[in-house]
Write a protein that holds these residues in place. Structure first.
Motif, PDB file in Angstrom:
ATOM      1  N   ARG A 410       0.632  -1.459   0.051  1.00  0.00           N
ATOM      2  CA  ARG A 410      -0.207  -0.110  -0.098  1.00  0.00           C
ATOM      3  C   ARG A 410       0.803   0.584  -0.082  1.00  0.00           C
ATOM      4  O   ARG A 410       0.665   2.076  -0.995  1.00  0.00           O
ATOM      5  N   GLN A 438      -5.114   1.404   5.582  1.00  0.00           N
ATOM      6  CA  GLN A 438      -6.094   1.620   5.115  1.00  0.00           C
ATOM      7  C   GLN A 438      -7.103   2.579   6.594  1.00  0.00           C
ATOM      8  O   GLN A 438      -6.440   3.754   6.665  1.00  0.00           O
ATOM      9  N   TRP A 455      -2.391  -5.954  -0.084  1.00  0.00           N
ATOM     10  CA  TRP A 455      -3.245  -5.184  -0.698  1.00  0.00           C
ATOM     11  C   TRP A 455      -3.596  -4.623  -2.112  1.00  0.00           C
ATOM     12  O   TRP A 455      -2.826  -5.357  -3.036  1.00  0.00           O
ATOM     13  N   ARG A 456      -4.837  -4.899  -2.161  1.00  0.00           N
ATOM     14  CA  ARG A 456      -5.946  -4.384  -1.915  1.00  0.00           C
ATOM     15  C   ARG A 456      -7.435  -5.272  -1.237  1.00  0.00           C
ATOM     16  O   ARG A 456      -7.917  -5.063  -0.556  1.00  0.00           O
ATOM     17  N   GLU A 459      -5.560  -6.131   4.353  1.00  0.00           N
ATOM     18  CA  GLU A 459      -4.944  -5.134   5.245  1.00  0.00           C
ATOM     19  C   GLU A 459      -4.573  -5.454   6.692  1.00  0.00           C
ATOM     20  O   GLU A 459      -5.568  -6.653   7.184  1.00  0.00           O
TER      21      GLU A 459
END
Length: 611
Positions: A410, A438, A455-456, A459
């Motif tokens: 991320r 996030q 990611w995504r 998390e």
């Protein structure tokens, strides 16, 4: 990584070449950025029990109950020389002046920080207060100092106040009490009251820096270190801690910054080539605006001929540029692995949830965003600025960029290479990174060749995009540690400690959190491969009671660093704006290793005295 940017439209050149007016302004700016400190070089604290005499400093200051009682005894002794009418006039002055030993800014009031001047016997006074004190109670000066020669000053106000006045308008008494700038965040980070935490101390190494985002060494045996500020300046420090007047590199005209709070753009990374002593090459990572787009740029610079303390600004050679679709998640780490290749850590492109394309940039191997890149910048004087190592994991794979070494990240903020156990060499070469989360979890990863860090889809250990998370083909690598936002909201990656000064810390991965100001550690279980969490707190009581050691720090932990010997440092700020000089570099100290050193020093001194 959340970083706060400039609050002013410009900046002041504090170089020796500036005019006298600029020099005065610079001195004033640097003074404002100073921090609380006691006369014994320790930080202020909250007394374990309220003070009964210097009550102004009962909640936060530099006195405990015994010290407070000693000041009260001296107060009564001084007033014993006065008639009751004199006591009515002078008691308040005597009490105020004696109690400044308890002020959180005692070191400033008594000039204790300047090793070239003796510590004042009376705190530095503001001009108006000194004139009033001279008119009303000048005969108390010799009693306060214990020096009868000071009675000679009583007849001459100019000489009297020439001795007592402190020219600094921010720190003279009583102005220091009214300064909102100085008192707003007192005690923001203090000793952790919980039991069972790893107690460490700190030594301040450098200060008055504007968002220090990186500190590196040249690896050339000179023991210099280099600190980069987010607005685009890199400073060289000599082994004795002194900073050279001219920047090692000045990219302030090119670096993209803004007055926005929370702006993650700027000068973000710095790495010296492993063969720097021979080729003089340094690599930098920064944000720019070029060709109608925001970009991250990785460039190569070379030393000025005949000067190891400055880069040639005309030698810039762009290695790589990547368009940034948003202004956040700019990544920023550069480092050389043990294989001699340059590793580049990019963010996912910004916004929230990596919304770019069907699966996001991080899962798209044809994008350079949300990746760990690995390139060869060796022997590049003739030809392209870099080549792709043939053993990169996706070389030859259709639709994949060959520079990609790992993906699914991320916004990795601060990564490091493990030197390996000093005896066995175990762990050498591992890449550790903190990856900012996030909205729920922060994580620490060990980067592996070809690894997908989720990611995504994920998390931390949790699913973020449930559809992607259930796709078994991802084969993503889980973090070695993840923590929820009750502990912190923006991880700052650190280092595995492999130095010599603190053997008790050997093998600990030490890192922090930018938002909570928390220092943390992980310890590997060699049998299971699991990593176990340990809290780090500042030493309490007498633990850090050694000269020049402190037990508090500014809360916004921006970065970590390692010197040539493997000792660890971190950088934080009390006012994290790229244009406010409130950043400090701290060295981590294990106090359990200080007692023996102090004992040996005392024994040696005693021996010399007996001779």
């Amino acid at each position: 990584m959340v970083l706060l940017m400039m609050t002013f439209g410009g900046w002041v050149n504090c170089s020796p070449e500036g005019s006298l007016m600029l020099l005065i302004l610079c001195v004033q700016m640097l003074t404002v950025a100073a921090h609380p400190q006691c006369l014994d070089f320790k930080p202020p604290f909250q007394p374990s029990e309220p003070l009964t005499f210097c009550t102004t400093y009962s909640s936060f200051g530099c006195c405990d109950a015994p010290r407070d009682a000693a000041i009260a005894r001296k107060y009564r002794h001084i007033l014993s020389y006065f008639h009751h009418s004199g006591i009515a006039v002078c008691a308040q002055y005597v009490r105020q002046l004696l109690c400044q030993q308890c002020s959180p800014f005692a070191a400033h009031l008594y000039d204790a920080e300047d090793a070239n001047t003796p510590v004042r016997q009376v705190p530095g006074l503001c001009a108006g207060y000194c004139a009033e004190y001279w008119k009303r109670c000048r005969s108390t000066l010799s009693l306060l100092t214990g020096d009868p020669r000071h009675t000679e000053l009583e007849a001459d106000q100019a000489r009297f106040c020439g001795l007592l006045e402190l020219r600094d308008p921010d720190y003279c008494y009583p102005a220091v009490l009214a300064s909102r700038r100085l008192n707003a965040r007192l005690g923001a980070v203090r000793a952790d009251p919980r039991r069972g935490c790893l107690q460490l101390c700190l030594r301040e190494v450098a200060n008055q820096l504007r968002n220090p985002v990186a500190m590196v060494h040249a690896g050339d045996g000179t023991r210099r270190f280099f600190v980069a500020e987010q607005l685009g300046l890199v400073w060289a420090y000599l082994p004795n801690g002194s900073r050279l007047a001219r920047p090692f590199l000045n990219l302030t005209e090119a670096v993209l910054t803004s007055p926005w709070l929370g702006d993650e753009r700027g000068f973000l990374g710095l790495a010296f080539h492993p063969a720097h002593r021979r080729n003089g090459k340094v690599y930098v990572y920064y944000s720019i605006f070029a060709r109608q787009a925001e970009r991250i740029r990785i460039s190569e610079f070379q030393l000025l001929p005949g000067n190891i303390n400055a880069l040639d600004p005309t030698s810039e050679r762009v290695v790589l540029e990547v368009v940034e679709p948003a202004s956040n998640h700019n990544g920023g780490q550069l480092l050389f692995g043990r294989d001699g290749y340059l590793y580049i850590f990019t963010g996912d492109g910004g916004r929230a949830g990596d919304p770019f394309g069907r699966f996001g940039n991080a899962q798209n191997k044809s994008s350079l965003l949300g990746k760990v890149l690995r390139v060869d910048v060796n022997h590049n004087d003739n030809g392209p600025p870099y080549r792709v190592p043939l053993d990169n994991p996706f070389v030859g794979e259709r639709w994949a960029r060959p520079e990609v070494y790992a993906y699914g990240v991320r916004n990795m903020w601060r990564c490091s290479v493990d030197r390996g156990d000093p005896v066995t060499g175990a762990g050498a070469g591992r890449l550790f990174c903190g990856d900012v989360g996030q909205n729920k979890f922060e994580e620490v990863d060990i980067v592996r060749r070809g690894g997908n860090y989720g990611w995504r889809a994920r998390e931390g250990f949790s699913c973020y995009d449930k559809k992607l998370c259930t796709n078994s083909s991802l084969n993503d690598i889980l973090p070695i540690f993840a923590y929820p936002h009750k502990l912190g909201r923006s991880v700052t990656g650190g280092y595995i400690y492999r130095g010599c000064e603190m053997p008790n810390l050997n093998g600990l991965y030490i890192f922090g959190d930018y938002m909570s100001g928390r220092l943390m550690a992980l310890k590997e279980d060699n049998a299971s491969g699991e990593w176990h969490y340990h809290e780090i707190c500042m030493g309490r009581g007498q633990v850090c009671n050694f000269p020049k050691l402190i037990n508090s720090y500014y809360p916004y932990i921006i970065s970590f660093a390692e010197d040539e010997a493997g000792e660890l440092y971190f950088m934080s700020s009390g006012n994290p704006s790229a244009y406010v000089a409130a950043g400090t570099v701290y060295k981590l100290i294990d106090p359990s290793r200080r007692g023996g050193i102090l004992f040996l020093f005392k024994a040696s001194t005693a021996g010399e005295m007996s001779l």
